[in-house]
Motif scaffolding. Structure first.
Motif, PDB file in Angstrom:
ATOM      1  N   GLU A  83       1.441  36.253  19.946  1.00 28.89           N
ATOM      2  CA  GLU A  83       1.529  36.111  18.498  1.00 28.89           C
ATOM      3  C   GLU A  83       0.566  37.040  17.768  1.00 28.89           C
ATOM      4  O   GLU A  83       0.933  37.668  16.782  1.00 28.89           O
ATOM      5  CB  GLU A  83       1.224  34.662  18.099  1.00 28.89           C
ATOM      6  CG  GLU A  83       2.246  33.665  18.590  1.00 28.89           C
ATOM      7  CD  GLU A  83       1.846  32.234  18.265  1.00 28.89           C
ATOM      8  OE1 GLU A  83       1.132  32.021  17.266  1.00 28.89           O
ATOM      9  OE2 GLU A  83       2.243  31.338  19.021  1.00 28.89           O
ATOM     10  N   ILE A  84      -0.653  37.119  18.262  1.00 27.88           N
ATOM     11  CA  ILE A  84      -1.692  37.844  17.543  1.00 27.88           C
ATOM     12  C   ILE A  84      -1.503  39.362  17.607  1.00 27.88           C
ATOM     13  O   ILE A  84      -1.585  40.043  16.583  1.00 27.88           O
ATOM     14  CB  ILE A  84      -3.093  37.452  18.063  1.00 27.88           C
ATOM     15  CG1 ILE A  84      -3.349  35.985  17.723  1.00 27.88           C
ATOM     16  CG2 ILE A  84      -4.174  38.331  17.466  1.00 27.88           C
ATOM     17  CD1 ILE A  84      -4.602  35.418  18.319  1.00 27.88           C
ATOM     18  N   GLN A 142       1.497  44.874  13.247  1.00 33.32           N
ATOM     19  CA  GLN A 142       2.324  44.939  12.041  1.00 33.32           C
ATOM     20  C   GLN A 142       1.452  45.227  10.823  1.00 33.32           C
ATOM     21  O   GLN A 142       1.795  46.049   9.988  1.00 33.32           O
ATOM     22  CB  GLN A 142       3.082  43.629  11.843  1.00 33.32           C
ATOM     23  CG  GLN A 142       3.959  43.627  10.602  1.00 33.32           C
ATOM     24  CD  GLN A 142       4.680  42.296  10.424  1.00 33.32           C
ATOM     25  OE1 GLN A 142       4.604  41.404  11.248  1.00 33.32           O
ATOM     26  NE2 GLN A 142       5.382  42.182   9.325  1.00 33.32           N
ATOM     27  N   GLU A 143       0.306  44.562  10.741  1.00 36.57           N
ATOM     28  CA  GLU A 143      -0.572  44.740   9.588  1.00 36.57           C
ATOM     29  C   GLU A 143      -1.354  46.046   9.624  1.00 36.57           C
ATOM     30  O   GLU A 143      -1.591  46.662   8.595  1.00 36.57           O
ATOM     31  CB  GLU A 143      -1.536  43.557   9.482  1.00 36.57           C
ATOM     32  CG  GLU A 143      -0.834  42.277   9.090  1.00 36.57           C
ATOM     33  CD  GLU A 143      -1.772  41.091   9.011  1.00 36.57           C
ATOM     34  OE1 GLU A 143      -2.996  41.277   8.861  1.00 36.57           O
ATOM     35  OE2 GLU A 143      -1.272  39.959   9.091  1.00 36.57           O
ATOM     36  N   CYS A 144      -1.765  46.479  10.811  1.00 35.67           N
ATOM     37  CA  CYS A 144      -2.616  47.674  10.936  1.00 35.67           C
ATOM     38  C   CYS A 144      -1.852  48.908  11.363  1.00 35.67           C
ATOM     39  O   CYS A 144      -2.389  50.007  11.314  1.00 35.67           O
ATOM     40  CB  CYS A 144      -3.734  47.405  11.947  1.00 35.67           C
ATOM     41  SG  CYS A 144      -4.819  46.068  11.451  1.00 35.67           S
TER      42      CYS A 144
END
Length: 181
Positions: free
Chosen positions: A3-4, A10-12
């Protein structure tokens, strides 16, 4: 891990490389976890354990006996020169445990760096962690021309320390000479 890592990527942003090199790093108990991760997860190919709690009972034996979950590009370990000088019988084993874990990684064919730092467990943890992470992610020559040595100097300067005293760690010399991962 399932999950992490996708959320962080996706964010970075996910690296534009067919070969993704992820580093897991930790200090103290998190250093023990980073080391454990190499044996239990295929998500990371590089580890850094600074002042890792490698005194943990039977952990060195666990590392020696258990196969790596995936090939590891490199491993970095450091320990303060005074860490084994403690009243705690359990924690006194940290130097022996670290030596045994380093030997186990080397016996598995993992390029492994060990660095002894002056002081006890609480001396300059941010700088010590930065050295480990820098060593693990440094290529033979960083693209921007910087070296782990110049990184240490700028880190020292930014944190109110005398950059002349930052010195060249063995890890920095290895990375500059192409000995790092």
């Amino acid at each position: 891990e399932e999950e992490i890592i996708p959320q962080v990527e996706q964010e970075c942003g996910k690296p534009n490389s067919p070969r993704i090199c992820r580093t897991v790093a930790g200090y103290s108990l998190a250093g023990l976890f980073a080391t454990w991760t190499a044996l239990n997860s295929s998500a990371f190919s590089r580890i850094a354990s600074a002042s890792g709690s490698l005194w943990y009972p039977d952990f060195a034996h666990f590392v020696a006996e258990r196969p790596l979950k995936r090939p590891i590009d490199c491993a970095y370990f450091s320990l303060g020169s005074k860490e084994a000088k403690t009243p705690s019988r359990l924690l006194r084993n940290v130097a022996t445990g670290t030596d045994e874990v380093v030997a186990a990684f080397r016996s598995k064919g993992v390029p492994t760096q060990f660095e002894s730092n002056p002081g006890n467990h609480f001396k300059e943890p941010a700088l010590r962690m930065a050295r480990g992470i820098t060593w693990t992610i440094a290529s033979k020559r960083p693209i921007d021309g910087s070296t782990p040595h110049s990184f240490s100097k700028s880190f020292a300067r930014e944190n109110g320390r005398d950059p002349k005293k930052a010195g060249r760690s063995p890890a920095a010399r290895d990375a500059e000479s192409g000995e790092g991962c």
